[in-house]
Design a protein around this motif. Structure first.
Motif, PDB file in Angstrom:
ATOM      1  N   ASP A  84       0.829  -1.212   0.000  1.00 28.42           N
ATOM      2  CA  ASP A  84       0.000   0.000   0.000  1.00 28.42           C
ATOM      3  C   ASP A  84       0.860   1.259   0.000  1.00 28.42           C
ATOM      4  O   ASP A  84       0.500   2.263  -0.628  1.00 28.42           O
ATOM      5  N   GLU A  85       1.977   1.231   0.707  1.00 28.33           N
ATOM      6  CA  GLU A  85       2.855   2.401   0.729  1.00 28.33           C
ATOM      7  C   GLU A  85       3.479   2.665  -0.639  1.00 28.33           C
ATOM      8  O   GLU A  85       3.759   3.813  -0.988  1.00 28.33           O
ATOM      9  N   ARG A  90       0.522   7.104  -6.084  1.00 24.19           N
ATOM     10  CA  ARG A  90      -0.215   7.131  -7.364  1.00 24.19           C
ATOM     11  C   ARG A  90      -1.696   7.376  -7.127  1.00 24.19           C
ATOM     12  O   ARG A  90      -2.337   8.107  -7.885  1.00 24.19           O
ATOM     13  N   PHE A  91      -2.252   6.745  -6.106  1.00 22.31           N
ATOM     14  CA  PHE A  91      -3.669   6.968  -5.790  1.00 22.31           C
ATOM     15  C   PHE A  91      -3.909   8.411  -5.381  1.00 22.31           C
ATOM     16  O   PHE A  91      -4.912   9.014  -5.752  1.00 22.31           O
ATOM     17  N   ILE A  92      -2.990   8.971  -4.600  1.00 21.73           N
ATOM     18  CA  ILE A  92      -3.151  10.358  -4.150  1.00 21.73           C
ATOM     19  C   ILE A  92      -3.084  11.315  -5.335  1.00 21.73           C
ATOM     20  O   ILE A  92      -3.860  12.263  -5.416  1.00 21.73           O
ATOM     21  N   GLU A  93      -2.174  11.067  -6.281  1.00 23.33           N
ATOM     22  CA  GLU A  93      -2.103  11.914  -7.468  1.00 23.33           C
ATOM     23  C   GLU A  93      -3.376  11.833  -8.298  1.00 23.33           C
ATOM     24  O   GLU A  93      -3.844  12.820  -8.840  1.00 23.33           O
ATOM     25  N   ARG A  94      -3.938  10.637  -8.397  1.00 25.57           N
ATOM     26  CA  ARG A  94      -5.106  10.454  -9.265  1.00 25.57           C
ATOM     27  C   ARG A  94      -6.405  10.871  -8.605  1.00 25.57           C
ATOM     28  O   ARG A  94      -7.247  11.508  -9.237  1.00 25.57           O
ATOM     29  N   PHE A  95      -6.612  10.513  -7.329  1.00 26.85           N
ATOM     30  CA  PHE A  95      -7.899  10.734  -6.677  1.00 26.85           C
ATOM     31  C   PHE A  95      -7.879  11.823  -5.613  1.00 26.85           C
ATOM     32  O   PHE A  95      -8.926  12.267  -5.172  1.00 26.85           O
ATOM     33  N   VAL A  99     -10.118  11.214  -0.861  1.00 25.37           N
ATOM     34  CA  VAL A  99     -10.651   9.937  -1.380  1.00 25.37           C
ATOM     35  C   VAL A  99      -9.725   8.787  -0.981  1.00 25.37           C
ATOM     36  O   VAL A  99     -10.189   7.721  -0.579  1.00 25.37           O
ATOM     37  N   THR A 100      -8.420   9.003  -1.092  1.00 29.83           N
ATOM     38  CA  THR A 100      -7.475   7.950  -0.744  1.00 29.83           C
ATOM     39  C   THR A 100      -7.538   7.590   0.730  1.00 29.83           C
ATOM     40  O   THR A 100      -7.554   6.408   1.100  1.00 29.83           O
ATOM     41  N   LEU A 101      -7.605   8.615   1.585  1.00 29.04           N
ATOM     42  CA  LEU A 101      -7.712   8.341   3.021  1.00 29.04           C
ATOM     43  C   LEU A 101      -9.043   7.656   3.349  1.00 29.04           C
ATOM     44  O   LEU A 101      -9.093   6.725   4.149  1.00 29.04           O
ATOM     45  N   GLY A 102     -10.117   8.104   2.734  1.00 34.16           N
ATOM     46  CA  GLY A 102     -11.423   7.466   2.947  1.00 34.16           C
ATOM     47  C   GLY A 102     -11.427   6.015   2.509  1.00 34.16           C
ATOM     48  O   GLY A 102     -11.979   5.142   3.190  1.00 34.16           O
TER      49      GLY A 102
END
Length: 106
Positions: A84-85, A90-95, A99-102
């Motif tokens: 996950d780390e 990449r998830f933070i850049e995209r969403f 949203v990523t923390l949720g």
């Protein structure tokens, strides 16, 4: 030895063109409201994960898997954490952060 007192800033009055002295603003607050909310959310997410991390091996051993099963579940959780780390930026850049923390809290 005390620090020297800075000279006041000079400003021109718009109407009469007289010189006036404006007060020097103080430092901005270090922790803003959004940053404080972020601290609280990250603390909550971390606390819930680490509570789970300490109980899962005990639950696995209690359910009959033994010491090897408890070690395997701990290893699987840590492997998932590292994976996950690697993917999280990449998830933070995209969403975005929210949203990523949720999604991580689910």
């Amino acid at each position: 030895m005390a620090a020297p007192i800075p000279a006041p800033r000079r400003a021109v009055c718009c109407r009469c063109r007289n010189w006036t002295y404006a007060p020097i603003p103080g430092p901005a607050p270090l922790v803003s409201r959004p940053l404080l909310l972020r601290f609280i959310s990250v603390f909550g997410a971390s606390a819930s994960f680490y509570l789970l991390l300490s109980v899962v091996p005990l639950y696995t051993r209690h359910s009959g898997a033994g010491g090897d099963g408890a070690g395997a579940t701990t290893g699987a959780l840590m492997l998932a954490t590292v994976a996950d780390e690697v993917v999280a930026p990449r998830f933070i850049e995209r969403f975005g952060h929210r949203v990523t923390l949720g999604a991580g809290l689910l």
